[in-house]
Scaffold this motif. Sequence first.
Motif, PDB file in Angstrom:
ATOM      1  N   MET A   1       0.837  -1.189   0.000  1.00  0.00           N
ATOM      2  CA  MET A   1       0.000   0.000   0.000  1.00  0.00           C
ATOM      3  C   MET A   1       0.876   1.245   0.000  1.00  0.00           C
ATOM      4  N   HIS A   2       0.255   2.356  -0.431  1.00  0.00           N
ATOM      5  CA  HIS A   2       0.969   3.633  -0.441  1.00  0.00           C
ATOM      6  C   HIS A   2       0.749   4.351   0.881  1.00  0.00           C
ATOM      7  N   SER A   3       1.750   5.096   1.297  1.00  0.00           N
ATOM      8  CA  SER A   3       1.653   5.816   2.568  1.00  0.00           C
ATOM      9  C   SER A   3       0.796   7.067   2.410  1.00  0.00           C
ATOM     10  N   PHE A   4       0.416   7.647   3.541  1.00  0.00           N
ATOM     11  CA  PHE A   4      -0.374   8.875   3.543  1.00  0.00           C
ATOM     12  C   PHE A   4       0.371  10.005   2.820  1.00  0.00           C
ATOM     13  N   GLY A   5       1.665  10.163   3.054  1.00  0.00           N
ATOM     14  CA  GLY A   5       2.480  11.203   2.424  1.00  0.00           C
ATOM     15  C   GLY A   5       2.502  11.082   0.907  1.00  0.00           C
ATOM     16  N   TYR A   6       2.614   9.854   0.430  1.00  0.00           N
ATOM     17  CA  TYR A   6       2.624   9.621  -1.018  1.00  0.00           C
ATOM     18  C   TYR A   6       1.286  10.002  -1.643  1.00  0.00           C
ATOM     19  N   ARG A   7       0.194   9.608  -0.969  1.00  0.00           N
ATOM     20  CA  ARG A   7      -1.149   9.932  -1.479  1.00  0.00           C
ATOM     21  C   ARG A   7      -1.409  11.442  -1.442  1.00  0.00           C
ATOM     22  N   ALA A   8      -0.991  12.121  -0.376  1.00  0.00           N
ATOM     23  CA  ALA A   8      -1.165  13.581  -0.273  1.00  0.00           C
ATOM     24  C   ALA A   8      -0.367  14.295  -1.362  1.00  0.00           C
ATOM     25  N   ASN A   9       0.849  13.811  -1.608  1.00  0.00           N
ATOM     26  CA  ASN A   9       1.684  14.403  -2.653  1.00  0.00           C
ATOM     27  C   ASN A   9       1.034  14.237  -4.033  1.00  0.00           C
TER      28      ASN A   9
END
Length: 167
Positions: A1-9
Amino acid sequence: MHSFGYRANALLTFAVTILALMCAMASFSDNLNSPTPSAQVKVLNINWFQKQPNGNDEVSMTLNITADLQSLFTWNTKQVFVFVAAEYETPKNSLNQISLWDGIIPSKEHAKFWIHTSNKYRFIDQGSNLRGKEFNLTLHWHVMPKTGKMFADKIVMPGYRLPEEYR
């Protein structure tokens, strides 16, 4: 899964890209407007025409400025800067421009106006070149958009002449 930071970016990058695209489309759509402004400037009186102690010519005049610049305003126009300039030639310079009056038009409601005024700025020539000189009065405008490129244009009104003698 992708992290929160990656998704926000990824979301922020997408939002900024869409915003830039919308600004570009908005700026381009403003080019589809073809304004038809009208203006007339009349010299009602030469109040005085004198030679200064340092040898320069100076003129004071009363002007009637009538303009309808409403067609310059679109949804993207923030304000319009307007000025009237006297333009003439001398042996030294092919174009001399002297600003006589200026103003900022903040909205379309103020873009149709009539002003009776003396020149706001001094009409001075470096030397004794103004006696009997023919000159043009030119109404210049600069449209300042909310987004996109500024553009400028003018209306030239030729056929004015200063007196042969000082008053």
